[in-house]
Write a protein that holds these residues in place. Sequence first.
Motif, mmCIF file in Angstrom:
data_model
loop_
_atom_site.group_PDB
_atom_site.id
_atom_site.type_symbol
_atom_site.label_atom_id
_atom_site.label_comp_id
_atom_site.label_asym_id
_atom_site.label_seq_id
_atom_site.Cartn_x
_atom_site.Cartn_y
_atom_site.Cartn_z
ATOM 1 N N LYS A 152 0.828 -1.200 0.000
ATOM 2 C CA LYS A 152 0.000 0.000 0.000
ATOM 3 C C LYS A 152 0.869 1.260 0.000
ATOM 4 N N PRO A 153 0.615 2.204 -0.909
ATOM 5 C CA PRO A 153 1.356 3.471 -0.889
ATOM 6 C C PRO A 153 1.077 4.246 0.399
ATOM 7 N N ILE A 154 2.123 4.781 1.000
ATOM 8 C CA ILE A 154 1.947 5.551 2.229
ATOM 9 C C ILE A 154 1.874 7.048 1.951
ATOM 10 N N TYR A 155 2.188 7.448 0.719
ATOM 11 C CA TYR A 155 2.142 8.864 0.351
ATOM 12 C C TYR A 155 1.006 9.102 -0.642
ATOM 13 N N PRO A 156 0.521 10.360 -0.741
ATOM 14 C CA PRO A 156 -0.537 10.679 -1.713
ATOM 15 C C PRO A 156 -0.081 10.437 -3.140
ATOM 16 N N ALA A 157 -1.056 10.344 -4.046
ATOM 17 C CA ALA A 157 -0.753 10.137 -5.458
ATOM 18 C C ALA A 157 -0.111 11.382 -6.060
ATOM 19 N N SER A 158 0.568 11.198 -7.180
ATOM 20 C CA SER A 158 1.188 12.313 -7.894
ATOM 21 C C SER A 158 0.113 13.258 -8.419
ATOM 22 N N PRO A 159 0.372 14.577 -8.417
ATOM 23 C CA PRO A 159 -0.604 15.530 -8.957
ATOM 24 C C PRO A 159 -0.602 15.607 -10.481
ATOM 25 N N VAL A 160 0.268 14.875 -11.146
ATOM 26 C CA VAL A 160 0.339 14.921 -12.605
ATOM 27 C C VAL A 160 0.588 13.513 -13.131
ATOM 28 N N GLU A 161 0.092 13.229 -14.328
ATOM 29 C CA GLU A 161 0.278 11.910 -14.944
ATOM 30 C C GLU A 161 1.676 11.840 -15.566
ATOM 31 N N LEU A 162 2.630 11.361 -14.827
ATOM 32 C CA LEU A 162 4.013 11.370 -15.293
ATOM 33 C C LEU A 162 4.245 10.401 -16.449
ATOM 34 N N TRP A 163 3.367 9.455 -16.643
ATOM 35 C CA TRP A 163 3.498 8.536 -17.785
ATOM 36 C C TRP A 163 3.069 9.208 -19.087
ATOM 37 N N ASN A 164 2.381 10.340 -18.999
ATOM 38 C CA ASN A 164 1.778 10.985 -20.161
ATOM 39 C C ASN A 164 2.710 12.043 -20.753
ATOM 40 N N PRO A 165 3.250 11.840 -21.946
ATOM 41 C CA PRO A 165 4.162 12.817 -22.539
ATOM 42 C C PRO A 165 3.559 14.205 -22.715
ATOM 43 N N GLU A 166 2.239 14.296 -22.822
ATOM 44 C CA GLU A 166 1.610 15.606 -22.992
ATOM 45 C C GLU A 166 1.797 16.496 -21.772
ATOM 46 N N ALA A 167 2.125 15.906 -20.635
ATOM 47 C CA ALA A 167 2.384 16.695 -19.430
ATOM 48 C C ALA A 167 3.736 17.392 -19.475
ATOM 49 N N PHE A 168 4.516 17.140 -20.544
ATOM 50 C CA PHE A 168 5.884 17.653 -20.623
ATOM 51 C C PHE A 168 6.094 18.609 -21.803
ATOM 52 N N THR A 169 5.016 19.121 -22.400
ATOM 53 C CA THR A 169 5.169 19.974 -23.578
ATOM 54 C C THR A 169 5.624 21.390 -23.245
#
Length: 447
Positions: A19-36
């Motif tokens: 189980k993750p102990i920290y909150p989820a990432s605020p951005v979809e890091l797998w998604n290249p569109e998040a890096f334009t």
Amino acid sequence: MLLISDTVEVGGAKGPAHKPIYPASPVELWNPEAFTKGPPMGAFEEMRKASPIAWMSEPEDRPGFWAVTRHEDVMRVNADYETFSSQRGGILMSHQRSEMQLARASLDAMINMDAPMHMQLRREHMPYFTPAYLRGLTDRVEGEVTRLLDAMAKQGRVDLVQAMSAHLPLFTLCEILGVPVEDRPKFLTWMHFLELANSFAAERSGGGGGLESAAAEVPPEMKAFLDAFTNAIQEMFDYGRHMLHKRRLDPQADLMSAIAKAQVDGDLLADEYLDGSWLLIVFAGNDTTRNTISGSMKLLSDFPEEKAKLIARPELMPGAVNEFIRMISPVIYMRRTATRDVEVSGQQIAEGEKVIMYYGSANRDAAVFADPDRLDVTRANADKHIAFGYGPHTCIGKRVAQLQLEAVYRQMLGRFPDIQQSGPMDVAPNNFVYAIRSMPVEFTPET
């Protein structure tokens, strides 16, 4: 010697074992569109504070990964190659099994190897990255920078990528490799297609499906591009194999001969590993420096007071280059795969799970770099950045990148002190490298 492309693990169980102990990432890091617009530094800052080891779910049947964003944790994962393997899953976010040459070559390369194979090949390359060798290279790099600036001088407005960033790293690479002058224009063509294919692959597969495999399902209007791409990439590999086998018979004092003669456990590299070595040096030897040259112009335009310091005190340039590299961090991530159950910053990570290290985030960690989002050309600890990695996989060519950046900005600011970004830069949707496709600049032309 087994091929990594035959043994690398792909896929995996969906979701984390613990189980993750920290909150989820605020951005979809797998998604290249998040890096334009470049790496999402705001999101990384949030993650360092609240989710330093964050579970990132991926779409479709991909298993997900742990995103590591703090400087201390990235260094730990980089250094512990026994627990965090490059070879078990490769260094990209995901891989697919493929018989296509480009996809296999992207795996059968030194960057994906663990010790002892990695260190054996690394030793073969080292003579061409020593201070003694680079002293002889520096004059040739300086001369090429002068030539490129001469071509810019009377224009007053250029795309820095086309005028400088795309050319200098390829010139330097060809000098180190020992590529005949008449063959060098081929490299520009190959890099053009590799850049396009890399961005296309990132868009279609989140940066990890392999360049050819991601390009396999395309609309009919893309057929002309794919035909040209296939021909160019085949020519690249055919040329590499031909030249490397030629160097085995007639070795020269160049890196191409070192690759050709490299041995692992007493055996020369198989052709598949020659392909991987060739692809790695052609692509990695160009891409990071190219994007750092372009990105540095944005930094100097955004922080004109720091640019003024460099113009007034050129002796600050070596430290400033480390600061450029820290802030740009042209390689966005590297992947490792856990070889055992392990805990990082309180988070349990299971054997076989993917661990993605975000270098740009680590290099903006306020625990290490005061006021990390500000360019400071006098920053005392700028050389503590880990944009080139850390530990056994530290980039072997980091000093080559530094000497090119020093030459470009020392000469360019000396000749064009008012040069600045003159319009929006174009960044490809790519979550693996900070891929700057254009950087418009303007300056007072020389008369």
